[in-house]
Write an enzyme that holds these catalytic residues in place. Sequence first.
Site, PDB file in Angstrom:
ATOM      1  N   CYS A  45      87.897  29.426  36.702  1.00  0.00           N
ATOM      2  CA  CYS A  45      88.710  29.179  35.687  1.00  0.00           C
ATOM      3  C   CYS A  45      89.565  30.461  35.149  1.00  0.00           C
ATOM      4  O   CYS A  45      90.651  30.451  34.954  1.00  0.00           O
ATOM      5  CB  CYS A  45      88.087  28.437  34.555  1.00  0.00           C
ATOM      6  SG  CYS A  45      89.407  28.294  32.995  1.00  0.00           S
ATOM      7  N   CYS A  50      92.468  28.013  36.175  1.00  0.00           N
ATOM      8  CA  CYS A  50      93.425  27.465  34.936  1.00  0.00           C
ATOM      9  C   CYS A  50      93.864  28.437  34.132  1.00  0.00           C
ATOM     10  O   CYS A  50      95.173  28.203  33.616  1.00  0.00           O
ATOM     11  CB  CYS A  50      92.587  26.458  34.405  1.00  0.00           C
ATOM     12  SG  CYS A  50      90.971  26.809  33.851  1.00  0.00           S
ATOM     13  N   LYS A  53      96.556  30.324  35.780  1.00  0.00           N
ATOM     14  CA  LYS A  53      97.750  29.550  36.532  1.00  0.00           C
ATOM     15  C   LYS A  53      98.603  28.893  35.323  1.00  0.00           C
ATOM     16  O   LYS A  53      99.814  28.833  35.492  1.00  0.00           O
ATOM     17  CB  LYS A  53      97.247  28.170  37.052  1.00  0.00           C
ATOM     18  CG  LYS A  53      97.951  27.111  37.434  1.00  0.00           C
ATOM     19  CD  LYS A  53      96.960  25.811  37.956  1.00  0.00           C
ATOM     20  CE  LYS A  53      96.315  25.535  36.624  1.00  0.00           C
ATOM     21  NZ  LYS A  53      95.452  24.353  37.158  1.00  0.00           N
ATOM     22  N   TYR A 180      96.298  18.074  42.001  1.00  0.00           N
ATOM     23  CA  TYR A 180      96.824  18.627  40.802  1.00  0.00           C
ATOM     24  C   TYR A 180      97.111  20.365  41.159  1.00  0.00           C
ATOM     25  O   TYR A 180      98.253  20.841  40.783  1.00  0.00           O
ATOM     26  CB  TYR A 180      95.986  18.615  39.586  1.00  0.00           C
ATOM     27  CG  TYR A 180      94.660  19.429  39.614  1.00  0.00           C
ATOM     28  CD1 TYR A 180      94.590  20.678  39.014  1.00  0.00           C
ATOM     29  CD2 TYR A 180      93.748  18.856  40.176  1.00  0.00           C
ATOM     30  CE1 TYR A 180      93.457  21.475  39.125  1.00  0.00           C
ATOM     31  CE2 TYR A 180      92.515  19.609  40.117  1.00  0.00           C
ATOM     32  CZ  TYR A 180      92.360  20.962  39.576  1.00  0.00           C
ATOM     33  OH  TYR A 180      91.260  21.387  39.784  1.00  0.00           O
ATOM     34  N   GLU A 184     101.132  21.492  40.951  1.00  0.00           N
ATOM     35  CA  GLU A 184     101.222  22.670  39.856  1.00  0.00           C
ATOM     36  C   GLU A 184     101.956  23.899  40.384  1.00  0.00           C
ATOM     37  O   GLU A 184     102.984  24.515  40.015  1.00  0.00           O
ATOM     38  CB  GLU A 184      99.774  22.892  39.244  1.00  0.00           C
ATOM     39  CG  GLU A 184      99.363  21.739  38.112  1.00  0.00           C
ATOM     40  CD  GLU A 184      98.044  22.040  37.477  1.00  0.00           C
ATOM     41  OE1 GLU A 184      97.808  21.601  36.684  1.00  0.00           O
ATOM     42  OE2 GLU A 184      97.224  22.953  38.231  1.00  0.00           O
ATOM     43  N   HIS A 439     108.576  11.638  12.904  1.00  0.00           N
ATOM     44  CA  HIS A 439     109.892  11.468  13.380  1.00  0.00           C
ATOM     45  C   HIS A 439     110.714  12.651  13.129  1.00  0.00           C
ATOM     46  O   HIS A 439     110.497  13.097  11.847  1.00  0.00           O
ATOM     47  CB  HIS A 439     110.609  10.091  13.144  1.00  0.00           C
ATOM     48  CG  HIS A 439     111.717   9.816  13.704  1.00  0.00           C
ATOM     49  ND1 HIS A 439     111.827   9.381  14.692  1.00  0.00           N
ATOM     50  CD2 HIS A 439     112.982   9.893  13.059  1.00  0.00           C
ATOM     51  CE1 HIS A 439     113.188   9.166  15.099  1.00  0.00           C
ATOM     52  NE2 HIS A 439     113.917   9.456  14.071  1.00  0.00           N
ATOM     53  N   GLU A 444     105.453  10.231  18.579  1.00  0.00           N
ATOM     54  CA  GLU A 444     105.499   9.068  17.761  1.00  0.00           C
ATOM     55  C   GLU A 444     105.336   7.814  18.727  1.00  0.00           C
ATOM     56  O   GLU A 444     104.974   6.722  18.173  1.00  0.00           O
ATOM     57  CB  GLU A 444     106.489   9.236  16.877  1.00  0.00           C
ATOM     58  CG  GLU A 444     107.797   9.022  17.679  1.00  0.00           C
ATOM     59  CD  GLU A 444     109.081   8.942  16.723  1.00  0.00           C
ATOM     60  OE1 GLU A 444     109.074   8.164  15.697  1.00  0.00           O
ATOM     61  OE2 GLU A 444     109.926   9.845  16.774  1.00  0.00           O
TER      62      GLU A 444
END
Length: 450
Positions: A45, A50, A53, A180, A184, A439, A444
């Site tokens: 990682c 991760c 990346k 993934y 990515e 909002h 939302e």
Amino acid sequence: MADTTYDFDLFTIGAGSGGVRASRIAGGYGAKVGIAEEHRYGGTCVIRGCVPKKMLVNASMFAEELSHAHHKGWTLKDNSFDWATLRDFVNGDVDRLEGLYGQTLGGAGVESFSERATITGPHTVRLASGREVTAKYILVATGGEPVVPAFEGSEHSITSNEIFYLDEFPKRLMVMGGGYIALEFAGIFNALGADVTLVNRSDTILRTYEQEIVKRLPPVMEARGIDLQLGAQIEKVEKAEDGSLNVTLTNGTTKQVDQILVATGRRPRVEGLGLEHAGIELGAKGEIPVDKFSKTSCDSIYAVGDVTDRVQLTPVAIREGHALADSLFGGNERYVDHSCIATAVFSQPSIASVGMTEEEAREAHGEINIYKSDFRPMKNIFSDRAERGLYKMITDAATDKVVGLHMIGPESAEIIQAAAVAIKAGLTKADFDATTAIHPTMAEELVLLK
């Protein structure tokens, strides 16, 4: 607390996220802990996964913002991208994080060995230097490694281990895979200006994710200029005199590229570990089988993280390592609940998911209800491409409990993290509906789903 019968109370092999967390927490409880790492502290990682990346993802998304800055009133001149600057900055931060990992271990009183370690028995470990140490408990946290399928010329390809250190930016990049990691990196290099081709052996990408959400991604990728070669594999790669690579696919397509990234999956990193000396047999996928407390078939040896092939995610490995230390040295026997774990794909746009897919929910609950919101995020209004977001909520019809939530759109991972808490807590669709919206936001939509 130290047991003088052994050199260490706990000896950890592998200083990735899971191994470091277990060692640090155990040391904090007063255990005498040793840890061995043959590569770099921080594991996949931090060093080659991760963290670097996501830094590349963030940098590449800036290019997308630049492309429609003129609609926001900005006039930008002489824009250019320099790969070496980005590469060196990212790797410099990786060096910083690696140092922090070492400091954290030292602060907890953990003795570190920067060398390979192998198991020679239920309580013994041999270091590459030749020293043999004993431990009451041994923890294996060696993680995983990329798998490169067999094809002619595969030696000319690289994996995610090497992609962060490229000397030159690949103007033409071929990415092989449909998971993934492949998606990515395809998105990263496409946004940074490379001519990207994605090759996948089937027509389905991200096969474990909610497919109604996933199907939104390929058209967006193509609109952004990525050449999708689905239902194909690399058949042959030949290196030309100028260093470029001539690729032939099984569907007859030929391409000339500068670099090939193979991202077709990962396997547990167990080769030469010596598990057989403790009577531990590997599982069908080469993983180390463990029980819910991360114990192997040998009572004194445990394993956490990707090497167990339970859930290959860094936060999961960290939780497993922490739970193990609590159980063995903290007087608090516990294990990690692997259900309802939120995940994200940092594609462009990103995908996030928590809980069951529609197919899984129908199998588990029979009668379900589905709610959706198909919308164009406000930030996408500035883009010349009409990219839309899609949120999908799945509930158990009998209880109204939310059992799955899936989304594609900007900042999906950031949004789903908070929603995952609610779903893990067992909240219902009515609970979401009773929450007042903020909002205007994308989030939302979660409380306005119909």
